[in-house]
Design a protein around this motif. Structure first.
Motif, PDB file in Angstrom:
ATOM      1  N   TRP A  54     -13.555  -0.749  13.848  1.00  0.00           N
ATOM      2  CA  TRP A  54     -12.862  -1.117  12.606  1.00  0.00           C
ATOM      3  C   TRP A  54     -11.638  -1.982  12.901  1.00  0.00           C
ATOM      4  N   ASN A  55     -11.288  -2.786  11.910  1.00  0.00           N
ATOM      5  CA  ASN A  55     -10.087  -3.630  11.927  1.00  0.00           C
ATOM      6  C   ASN A  55     -10.078  -4.662  13.048  1.00  0.00           C
ATOM      7  N   MET A  56     -11.271  -5.112  13.413  1.00  0.00           N
ATOM      8  CA  MET A  56     -11.386  -6.214  14.376  1.00  0.00           C
ATOM      9  C   MET A  56     -11.935  -7.468  13.689  1.00  0.00           C
ATOM     10  N   GLY A  57     -12.051  -7.409  12.360  1.00  0.00           N
ATOM     11  CA  GLY A  57     -12.536  -8.579  11.620  1.00  0.00           C
ATOM     12  C   GLY A  57     -14.049  -8.733  11.629  1.00  0.00           C
ATOM     13  N   ILE A  58     -14.760  -7.700  12.091  1.00  0.00           N
ATOM     14  CA  ILE A  58     -16.217  -7.839  12.225  1.00  0.00           C
ATOM     15  C   ILE A  58     -16.909  -7.970  10.865  1.00  0.00           C
ATOM     16  N   THR A  59     -16.530  -7.122   9.915  1.00  0.00           N
ATOM     17  CA  THR A  59     -17.203  -7.199   8.605  1.00  0.00           C
ATOM     18  C   THR A  59     -16.877  -8.519   7.911  1.00  0.00           C
ATOM     19  N   THR A  60     -15.630  -8.940   8.009  1.00  0.00           N
ATOM     20  CA  THR A  60     -15.247 -10.205   7.367  1.00  0.00           C
ATOM     21  C   THR A  60     -16.058 -11.363   7.955  1.00  0.00           C
ATOM     22  N   GLU A  61     -16.188 -11.362   9.279  1.00  0.00           N
ATOM     23  CA  GLU A  61     -16.961 -12.435   9.940  1.00  0.00           C
ATOM     24  C   GLU A  61     -18.429 -12.384   9.511  1.00  0.00           C
ATOM     25  N   ALA A  62     -18.983 -11.175   9.442  1.00  0.00           N
ATOM     26  CA  ALA A  62     -20.400 -11.034   9.051  1.00  0.00           C
ATOM     27  C   ALA A  62     -20.591 -11.426   7.593  1.00  0.00           C
ATOM     28  N   LEU A  63     -19.695 -10.954   6.718  1.00  0.00           N
ATOM     29  CA  LEU A  63     -19.882 -11.232   5.292  1.00  0.00           C
ATOM     30  C   LEU A  63     -19.738 -12.728   5.002  1.00  0.00           C
ATOM     31  N   LYS A  64     -18.800 -13.384   5.668  1.00  0.00           N
ATOM     32  CA  LYS A  64     -18.646 -14.836   5.433  1.00  0.00           C
ATOM     33  C   LYS A  64     -19.942 -15.566   5.775  1.00  0.00           C
ATOM     34  N   GLU A  65     -20.589 -15.159   6.855  1.00  0.00           N
ATOM     35  CA  GLU A  65     -21.841 -15.804   7.258  1.00  0.00           C
ATOM     36  C   GLU A  65     -22.965 -15.470   6.272  1.00  0.00           C
ATOM     37  N   VAL A  66     -22.983 -14.238   5.786  1.00  0.00           N
ATOM     38  CA  VAL A  66     -23.997 -13.853   4.796  1.00  0.00           C
ATOM     39  C   VAL A  66     -23.800 -14.678   3.510  1.00  0.00           C
ATOM     40  N   LEU A  67     -22.553 -14.887   3.121  1.00  0.00           N
ATOM     41  CA  LEU A  67     -22.282 -15.697   1.920  1.00  0.00           C
ATOM     42  C   LEU A  67     -22.777 -17.132   2.122  1.00  0.00           C
ATOM     43  N   ILE A 104      -9.065   0.893   1.242  1.00  0.00           N
ATOM     44  CA  ILE A 104      -8.245  -0.313   1.476  1.00  0.00           C
ATOM     45  C   ILE A 104      -9.030  -1.359   2.267  1.00  0.00           C
ATOM     46  N   ALA A 105      -9.717  -0.924   3.320  1.00  0.00           N
ATOM     47  CA  ALA A 105     -10.414  -1.880   4.189  1.00  0.00           C
ATOM     48  C   ALA A 105     -11.488  -2.643   3.415  1.00  0.00           C
ATOM     49  N   SER A 106     -12.247  -1.952   2.590  1.00  0.00           N
ATOM     50  CA  SER A 106     -13.336  -2.617   1.879  1.00  0.00           C
ATOM     51  C   SER A 106     -12.793  -3.587   0.825  1.00  0.00           C
ATOM     52  N   ASN A 107     -11.748  -3.167   0.105  1.00  0.00           N
ATOM     53  CA  ASN A 107     -11.120  -4.080  -0.863  1.00  0.00           C
ATOM     54  C   ASN A 107     -10.605  -5.331  -0.157  1.00  0.00           C
ATOM     55  N   ARG A 108     -10.029  -5.111   1.019  1.00  0.00           N
ATOM     56  CA  ARG A 108      -9.439  -6.219   1.775  1.00  0.00           C
ATOM     57  C   ARG A 108     -10.538  -7.192   2.245  1.00  0.00           C
ATOM     58  N   VAL A 109     -11.665  -6.643   2.697  1.00  0.00           N
ATOM     59  CA  VAL A 109     -12.767  -7.502   3.158  1.00  0.00           C
ATOM     60  C   VAL A 109     -13.197  -8.429   2.014  1.00  0.00           C
ATOM     61  N   LYS A 154     -10.624 -11.108   1.413  1.00  0.00           N
ATOM     62  CA  LYS A 154     -10.595 -12.121   2.488  1.00  0.00           C
ATOM     63  C   LYS A 154     -11.786 -13.070   2.390  1.00  0.00           C
ATOM     64  N   CYS A 155     -12.878 -12.581   1.788  1.00  0.00           N
ATOM     65  CA  CYS A 155     -14.082 -13.417   1.691  1.00  0.00           C
ATOM     66  C   CYS A 155     -14.148 -14.194   0.382  1.00  0.00           C
ATOM     67  N   GLY A 156     -13.101 -14.112  -0.428  1.00  0.00           N
ATOM     68  CA  GLY A 156     -13.031 -14.947  -1.630  1.00  0.00           C
ATOM     69  C   GLY A 156     -13.561 -14.296  -2.893  1.00  0.00           C
ATOM     70  N   PHE A 157     -13.957 -13.019  -2.811  1.00  0.00           N
ATOM     71  CA  PHE A 157     -14.430 -12.345  -4.026  1.00  0.00           C
ATOM     72  C   PHE A 157     -13.279 -12.217  -5.027  1.00  0.00           C
ATOM     73  N   VAL A 158     -13.599 -12.335  -6.287  1.00  0.00           N
ATOM     74  CA  VAL A 158     -12.596 -12.244  -7.348  1.00  0.00           C
ATOM     75  C   VAL A 158     -12.637 -10.830  -7.923  1.00  0.00           C
ATOM     76  N   LYS A 159     -11.478 -10.185  -7.959  1.00  0.00           N
ATOM     77  CA  LYS A 159     -11.426  -8.848  -8.549  1.00  0.00           C
ATOM     78  C   LYS A 159     -11.496  -8.979 -10.060  1.00  0.00           C
ATOM     79  N   GLU A 160     -12.514  -8.380 -10.650  1.00  0.00           N
ATOM     80  CA  GLU A 160     -12.745  -8.577 -12.086  1.00  0.00           C
ATOM     81  C   GLU A 160     -12.314  -7.384 -12.929  1.00  0.00           C
ATOM     82  N   GLY A 161     -11.967  -6.305 -12.255  1.00  0.00           N
ATOM     83  CA  GLY A 161     -11.496  -5.148 -13.024  1.00  0.00           C
ATOM     84  C   GLY A 161     -11.602  -3.860 -12.250  1.00  0.00           C
ATOM     85  N   THR A 162     -11.128  -2.808 -12.890  1.00  0.00           N
ATOM     86  CA  THR A 162     -11.182  -1.474 -12.287  1.00  0.00           C
ATOM     87  C   THR A 162     -11.861  -0.537 -13.269  1.00  0.00           C
ATOM     88  N   VAL A 163     -12.899   0.101 -12.792  1.00  0.00           N
ATOM     89  CA  VAL A 163     -13.571   1.102 -13.620  1.00  0.00           C
ATOM     90  C   VAL A 163     -12.871   2.431 -13.362  1.00  0.00           C
TER      91      VAL A 163
END
Ligand SMILES: CC(C)(COP(=O)(O)OP(=O)(O)OC[C@H]1O[C@@H](n2cnc3c(N)ncnc32)[C@H](O)[C@@H]1OP(=O)(O)O)[C@@H](O)C(=O)NCCC(=O)NCCS
Length: 191
Positions: free
Chosen positions: A111-124, A145-150, A153-162
């Motif tokens: 965790w916290n090595m940027g792995i998910t961010t790197e993977a998700l950017k490529e998936v996008l 916190i980590a998932s919201n941050r990912v 960082k990948c450009g997703f727009v927060k559209e609301g809170t349920v």
């Protein structure tokens, strides 16, 4: 087009990662982390039998049933340096070839090595360059916190809170994110 990937899912690559479909040879790597409870803190459940015993994930319980090809993508994240499977990332619940959901999880040792961010950017990149999907949905418990941050960082727009809604299996407050093709195309450095 999604149709091109119904049978053979692509292998993606980034500086540090290979993103590919998992198979039974990956069982030992998955055994190291897929059953760990801290991965499921915000999924509202404990690890399942299959997650605790990953060899079960590769056994087809009904091999006589002919499977329909699925448009979904379910990849493992492999660290090139060690050739170990350190995570999973998926685009699933694709509806009308137009919209899908994303999900990811990573071995807590990484965790916290940027792995998910790197993977998700490529998936996008793959999704918006190679398929007709126009919108990806993301959801994250407000406490994750980590998932919201990912997603941010990948450009997703927060559209609301349920509030007190059901994200996976328990009721919680969760943020909804969306990434449209046009959002993706306007991220600096993408084109
Ligand atoms: C969510 C998850 C996949 C993130 O994986 P990861 O590879 O660690 O993610 P990244 O390293 O790319 O990004 C994590 C970011 O969160 C930040 N972060 C993590 N914990 C934090 C905290 N307590 N406070 C502040 N920031 C925090 C990291 O610093 C990093 O941001 P930065 O790059 O700006 O510093 C991982 O935590 C996980 O597997 N969690 C369990 C499964 C899960 O919750 N999946 C998502 C369901 S919606």
């Amino acid at each position: 087009m999604l149709k091109d990937y119904e049978i053979d899912k692509p292998i993606l690559e980034t500086d540090r990662l290979i993103i590919r479909v998992l198979n039974e040879n990956d069982t030992d790597d998955l055994k190291e982390w897929l059953g760990r409870d801290e991965i499921y803190t915000y999924w509202g459940r404990k690890a399942s039998k299959g997650e605790k015993n990953p060899e079960l994930l590769f056994i087809d319980p009904r091999p006589w049933v002919k499977r329909k090809p699925s448009p979904d993508f379910d990849w493992g994240i492999v660290l090139k340096e060690t050739n170990k499977v350190v995570g999973m990332i998926a685009v699933f619940d694709i509806q009308n070839s137009r919209m899908g959901d994303i999900a990811y999880r990573v071995n807590p040792e990484y965790w916290n090595m940027g792995i998910t961010t790197e993977a998700l950017k490529e998936v996008l990149r793959f999704v918006f360059e190679n398929t007709e999907i126009d919108r990806l949905n993301g959801r994250a418990d407000v406490r994750n916190i980590a998932s919201n941050r990912v997603m941010e960082k990948c450009g997703f727009v927060k559209e609301g809170t349920v509030r007190q809604g059901k994200m996976v299996s328990v009721y919680c407050d969760y943020n909804i994110y969306g990434l449209l093709r046009e959002d993706y195309m306007s991220i600096p450095g993408i084109i």
